[in-house]
Design a protein around this motif. Structure first.
Motif, short mmCIF file in Angstrom:
data_model
loop_
_atom_site.label_atom_id
_atom_site.label_comp_id
_atom_site.label_asym_id
_atom_site.label_seq_id
_atom_site.Cartn_x
_atom_site.Cartn_y
_atom_site.Cartn_z
N LYS A 156 0.81 -1.21 0.00
CA LYS A 156 0.00 0.00 0.00
C LYS A 156 0.85 1.27 0.00
O LYS A 156 0.36 2.35 -0.34
N GLU A 270 -3.48 7.77 1.16
CA GLU A 270 -4.65 8.60 0.88
C GLU A 270 -5.23 8.28 -0.50
O GLU A 270 -6.45 8.25 -0.67
N ASP A 273 -7.19 5.06 -0.13
CA ASP A 273 -8.46 5.30 0.55
C ASP A 273 -9.49 5.91 -0.39
O ASP A 273 -10.68 5.56 -0.36
N ALA A 277 -12.96 4.08 -1.51
CA ALA A 277 -14.26 4.71 -1.28
C ALA A 277 -15.04 4.78 -2.58
O ALA A 277 -16.27 4.52 -2.61
N GLU A 284 -19.21 0.20 5.24
CA GLU A 284 -19.12 1.27 6.24
C GLU A 284 -20.01 0.94 7.42
O GLU A 284 -21.08 0.36 7.29
#
Length: 284
Positions: A156, A270, A273, A277, A284
């Motif tokens: 990652k 970031e 992420d 999303a 969630e």
């Protein structure tokens, strides 16, 4: 030295000693049988380690004792500091075997915390791993899950992570390919029982110019001879199969140190992420 586990005390006794490969094998065998070590005869220890009886005597002398009886006497003198429940955690209560296994793991984690009081080895490892592109992560058999977990998270933040979790004739080929692509370091997870293939692979990797960073259950594990930097994290041996909470946590600590050494790590996280999303990847 009281208040620490038998394995932790033995590791402290052996740390910093210049031991031969045979002597490291004896030390590793003693750590593995830490609770019994003060009561083993030289013949029993030799059989346990697969060495000769004179090798056990030379090992004791290398540690600064007059001979093996003096070493065993020393171990027996410090043994009464052990907790009465056999877990190395203290207290006079009686615990069942499952509780003892958990409490022994807690003690392993405490010992790891003490080791990390000096952050320099971990910080050095982080820089070595961050600077290797690609980065090889090796772990076979019992350690394969450690290697895969480390590789999953490392990917990652690191641009090129290659996990080696299967042995066989292709192992050296994959090390060669990574070296040709510019790899400079290899991260190794080594847990008992130690596969011969791992030791051979590390020897080969160092021969190809790679710097080896190892997480092992003992500073005297068989991989020590072929590691440039080894950070120990003890495994639990109270159940039918070893438990490896401390090695797993140490792997996460090394990931943190690697992130600190990768200037683009936060941006990569970031970005991941944001993509996750957008894809609805997680509930969630």
């Amino acid at each position: 030295m009281s208040g620490s586990s038998p394995a932790a005390r033995l590791q402290r006794l052996f740390e910093g000693q210049r031991l031969t490969p045979t002597q490291r094998r004896i030390a590793h065998s003693m750590v593995r049988r830490a609770a019994d070590a003060p009561f083993l005869s030289s013949v029993e220890l030799a059989e346990l380690a697969g060495v000769s009886q004179p090798s056990v005597t030379r090992f004791a002398v290398a540690l600064g004792f007059d001979g093996y009886p003096a070493l065993r006497k020393h171990l027996r003198e410090v043994a009464p500091g052990d907790a009465t429940d056999g877990s190395g955690v203290g207290g006079g209560e009686t615990f069942n075997e499952y509780q003892q296994a958990v409490r022994a793991e807690i003690e392993n984690l405490r010992h790891l915390a003490e080791l990390l009081a000096d952050p320099r080895p971990v910080e050095r490892a982080g820089r070595l791993l961050a600077g290797s592109k690609p980065l090889l992560v090796l772990g076979l058999r019992a350690a394969s899950s450690q290697a895969r977990g480390f590789g999953y998270f490392a990917a990652k933040v690191h641009p090129d992570v290659r996990v080696l979790d299967e042995g066989g004739s292709m192992l050296h080929d994959r090390i060669d390919a990574a070296t040709r692509a510019g790899a400079s370091a290899l991260m190794c997870f080594a847990l008992p029982r130690h596969p011969r293939e791992v030791v051979d692979a590390l020897a080969y990797a160092r021969g190809r110019g790679l710097t080896v960073v190892s997480v092992a259950d003992s500073a005297f594990a068989p991989v020590a001879e072929h590691s440039d930097l080894l950070i120990p994290a003890a495994v639990g041996t109270g159940l039918a199969f070893d438990t490896a909470c401390a090695p797993m946590l140490l792997g996460r600590v090394l990931l943190e140190a690697m992130c600190d050494a990768l200037p683009e790590a936060q941006a990569r996280l970031e970005e991941f992420d944001a993509r996750a999303a957008a894809r609805g990847l997680f509930v969630e």
